[in-house]
Design a protein around this motif. Structure first.
Motif, mmCIF file in Angstrom:
data_model
loop_
_atom_site.group_PDB
_atom_site.id
_atom_site.type_symbol
_atom_site.label_atom_id
_atom_site.label_comp_id
_atom_site.label_asym_id
_atom_site.label_seq_id
_atom_site.Cartn_x
_atom_site.Cartn_y
_atom_site.Cartn_z
ATOM 1 N N VAL A 1 14.169 -12.039 16.622
ATOM 2 C CA VAL A 1 14.077 -11.670 15.213
ATOM 3 C C VAL A 1 14.864 -10.385 14.994
ATOM 4 N N ALA A 2 15.255 -10.165 13.760
ATOM 5 C CA ALA A 2 15.907 -8.921 13.370
ATOM 6 C C ALA A 2 15.046 -8.257 12.302
ATOM 7 N N VAL A 3 14.839 -6.963 12.424
ATOM 8 C CA VAL A 3 14.056 -6.235 11.437
ATOM 9 C C VAL A 3 14.969 -5.218 10.758
ATOM 10 N N TYR A 4 14.789 -5.095 9.443
ATOM 11 C CA TYR A 4 15.618 -4.227 8.639
ATOM 12 C C TYR A 4 14.747 -3.323 7.781
ATOM 13 N N LYS A 5 15.388 -2.321 7.230
ATOM 14 C CA LYS A 5 14.754 -1.488 6.223
ATOM 15 C C LYS A 5 15.254 -1.924 4.862
ATOM 16 N N GLN A 6 14.342 -2.220 3.948
ATOM 17 C CA GLN A 6 14.691 -2.623 2.590
ATOM 18 C C GLN A 6 14.580 -1.412 1.678
ATOM 19 N N THR A 7 15.522 -1.283 0.751
ATOM 20 C CA THR A 7 15.463 -0.148 -0.163
ATOM 21 C C THR A 7 14.822 -0.545 -1.480
ATOM 22 N N LYS A 8 15.603 -0.819 -2.506
ATOM 23 C CA LYS A 8 15.032 -1.086 -3.823
ATOM 24 C C LYS A 8 15.033 -2.563 -4.179
ATOM 25 N N GLU A 9 15.964 -3.301 -3.676
ATOM 26 C CA GLU A 9 16.066 -4.707 -4.023
ATOM 27 C C GLU A 9 16.315 -5.516 -2.763
ATOM 28 N N ILE A 10 16.097 -6.821 -2.896
ATOM 29 C CA ILE A 10 16.320 -7.711 -1.750
ATOM 30 C C ILE A 10 17.761 -7.635 -1.279
ATOM 31 N N GLU A 11 18.684 -7.565 -2.233
ATOM 32 C CA GLU A 11 20.092 -7.555 -1.875
ATOM 33 C C GLU A 11 20.483 -6.260 -1.179
ATOM 34 N N THR A 12 19.656 -5.225 -1.291
ATOM 35 C CA THR A 12 19.965 -3.944 -0.684
ATOM 36 C C THR A 12 19.176 -3.794 0.600
ATOM 37 N N GLU B 1 0.804 -1.197 0.000
ATOM 38 C CA GLU B 1 0.000 0.000 0.000
ATOM 39 C C GLU B 1 0.850 1.265 0.000
ATOM 40 N N ASN B 2 2.117 1.160 0.370
ATOM 41 C CA ASN B 2 2.955 2.351 0.321
ATOM 42 C C ASN B 2 3.664 2.486 -1.020
ATOM 43 N N GLY B 3 3.296 1.664 -2.007
ATOM 44 C CA GLY B 3 3.809 1.812 -3.353
ATOM 45 C C GLY B 3 5.081 1.044 -3.622
ATOM 46 N N PHE B 4 5.595 0.296 -2.650
ATOM 47 C CA PHE B 4 6.855 -0.417 -2.859
ATOM 48 C C PHE B 4 6.625 -1.698 -3.636
ATOM 49 N N GLN B 5 7.451 -1.948 -4.627
ATOM 50 C CA GLN B 5 7.345 -3.151 -5.441
ATOM 51 C C GLN B 5 8.502 -4.076 -5.115
ATOM 52 N N SER B 6 8.215 -5.235 -4.560
ATOM 53 C CA SER B 6 9.278 -6.165 -4.204
ATOM 54 C C SER B 6 9.909 -6.754 -5.450
ATOM 55 N N GLU B 7 11.226 -6.926 -5.426
ATOM 56 C CA GLU B 7 11.942 -7.462 -6.566
ATOM 57 C C GLU B 7 11.940 -8.984 -6.596
ATOM 58 N N ILE B 8 11.375 -9.646 -5.577
ATOM 59 C CA ILE B 8 11.452 -11.096 -5.565
ATOM 60 C C ILE B 8 10.235 -11.738 -6.195
ATOM 61 N N PHE C 1 14.537 -17.408 7.610
ATOM 62 C CA PHE C 1 13.158 -17.166 7.194
ATOM 63 C C PHE C 1 12.952 -15.655 7.102
ATOM 64 N N TYR C 2 12.513 -15.173 5.932
ATOM 65 C CA TYR C 2 12.327 -13.749 5.708
ATOM 66 C C TYR C 2 10.847 -13.454 5.433
ATOM 67 N N VAL C 3 10.350 -12.399 6.074
ATOM 68 C CA VAL C 3 9.006 -11.892 5.778
ATOM 69 C C VAL C 3 9.163 -10.473 5.246
ATOM 70 N N TYR C 4 8.677 -10.244 4.026
ATOM 71 C CA TYR C 4 8.761 -8.934 3.393
ATOM 72 C C TYR C 4 7.405 -8.240 3.502
ATOM 73 N N THR C 5 7.401 -7.065 4.128
ATOM 74 C CA THR C 5 6.185 -6.266 4.280
ATOM 75 C C THR C 5 6.522 -4.842 3.887
ATOM 76 N N GLY C 6 6.185 -4.465 2.657
ATOM 77 C CA GLY C 6 6.573 -3.139 2.195
ATOM 78 C C GLY C 6 8.075 -3.004 2.212
ATOM 79 N N THR C 7 8.595 -2.000 2.893
ATOM 80 C CA THR C 7 10.036 -1.784 2.956
ATOM 81 C C THR C 7 10.668 -2.395 4.200
ATOM 82 N N VAL C 8 9.928 -3.189 4.941
ATOM 83 C CA VAL C 8 10.442 -3.802 6.171
ATOM 84 C C VAL C 8 10.674 -5.292 5.949
ATOM 85 N N VAL C 9 11.854 -5.748 6.358
ATOM 86 C CA VAL C 9 12.205 -7.164 6.275
ATOM 87 C C VAL C 9 12.370 -7.705 7.685
#
Length: 351
Positions: free
Chosen positions: A218-229, A110-117, A182-190
């Motif tokens: 668990v560890a939470v991260y900020k995802q930018t444009k791609e999974i690798e980033t 909903e925030n417009g982010f398109q996952s690369e996976i 195990f990774y859960v992608y939710t918008g820009t949060v991993v």
């Protein structure tokens, strides 16, 4: 027809500048695949789909780069080859749009982010009911999916990692596999885990992403444009009864405690019985026992509080109710500061 001309054709139809014959063909093909539940085609859809559509059109023509297009006559005489090409374009457009909406609509948050996976072969599960639904994952893990939420995952996880896409809310119980995070992608949060249980949800109004841990870490991260980033420099590690809230407005994580802390499950085969009955026990020992039971740091602000005796039965009460009773008995107060609880007071009267 070149790619530029292809885009011009679609824009002409949206602008109402097609001839009657061209318009009739467009509406004819659109009517074949349209149903009452389908949204009308908008310019924003064309902008999102144009690369996908052009690729599909190229794959359906003999020439990989240019599609022949007859030059329109000045009097706009009916031209069957031109209209046939137009009809083919529109059919591919609508079919691609419908497939995109059904199969890959989940991929855009909903925030417009398109996952690369995102890729073909992933399973899409949506809970359209008014009750939570338990979904079994390929590795034996489970997701309790909240109503009106969706997940997408491969039919078989990769050998080195397990990846899930989530929109909405899901409570995950993950099988422990240290070699396959195990990774859960939710918008820009991993959210990255090895084996634990935790909640991930996106708040409907604020669009904030909330991660709450029940067991494990668990560890939470900020995802930018791609999974690798992934911005691991600002990774937040959460323990049981802790949570992190990510705000898309300021792109920051804020940590805290869950609303209803739960007793930590024992890692031993046999559960350990916990007693919360205290008879003239120093407050420091009571606090130590609560810290161990909930995995939460509880700090006494004044060292004079350490030896204050407490007599109370705190059994069958949630943590915050237990703290209320402790503070009432010791004339103190408590506050949650991040992931720590601080108890303030002057200490015992005889000190």
């Amino acid at each position: 027809m070149s790619r530029k001309e292809f885009g011009f054709l679609l824009q002409q139809y949206l602008d109402g500048k097609c001839s009657e014959e061209e318009k009739a063909f467009v509406e004819h093909w659109y009517g074949i695949v349209q149903n009452k539940d389908r949204e009308p085609l908008q310019e924003t859809d064309l902008q999102d789909l144009e690369p996908l559509l052009w690729q599909q059109i190229q794959s359906r023509t003999q020439s990989p780069k240019v599609i022949p297009m007859p030059v329109s006559k000045p009097d706009r005489e009916f031209s069957f080859p031109w209209l046939a090409v137009a009809a083919t374009v529109v059919l591919v457009l609508l079919a691609g749009w419908w497939f995109y909406r059904q199969q890959f609509g989940l991929m855009k948050s909903e925030n417009g982010f398109q996952s690369e996976i995102s890729h073909a072969g992933w399973q899409l599960r949506t809970n359209s009911s008014d009750k939570s639904e338990v979904i079994q994952l390929p590795d034996g893990s489970q997701v309790r999916l909240a109503p009106q939420s969706s997940i997408q995952f491969p039919a078989k996880f990769a050998a080195d990692k397990r990846e899930i896409l989530l929109i909405g809310e899901g409570f995950f119980t993950v099988q422990k596999m240290p070699s396959r995070p195990f990774y859960v992608y939710t918008g820009t949060v991993v959210t990255r885990v090895l084996g634990t249980s935790f909640l991930v949800k996106t708040q409907a109004t604020t669009k904030q992403v909330v991660v709450e841990v029940a067991t494990g870490r668990v560890a939470v991260y900020k995802q930018t444009k791609e999974i690798e980033t992934i911005d691991t420099t600002n990774a937040i590690v959460l323990n049981p009864n802790q949570k992190a809230i990510y705000s898309p407005d300021n792109q920051q994580f804020v940590t805290g405690l869950v609303e209803h802390p739960q007793l930590i499950q024992s890692a031993k085969s046999e559960p350990v019985a916990r007693s919360f009955e205290f008879d003239d026990i120093p407050l420091r020992r009571v606090i130590d026992q609560l810290e161990e039971a909930y995995g939460i740091t509880i700090r006494l602000e004044n060292e004079n509080q350490n030896e204050c005796p407490l007599t109370a039965d705190l059994s069958n009460l949630p943590l915050y109710a237990q703290l209320d009773m402790i503070c009432a008995a010791t004339k103190s107060s408590y506050a949650v500061q991040g992931t720590t609880i601080v108890i303030s007071g002057k200490g015992c009267a005889n000190l």
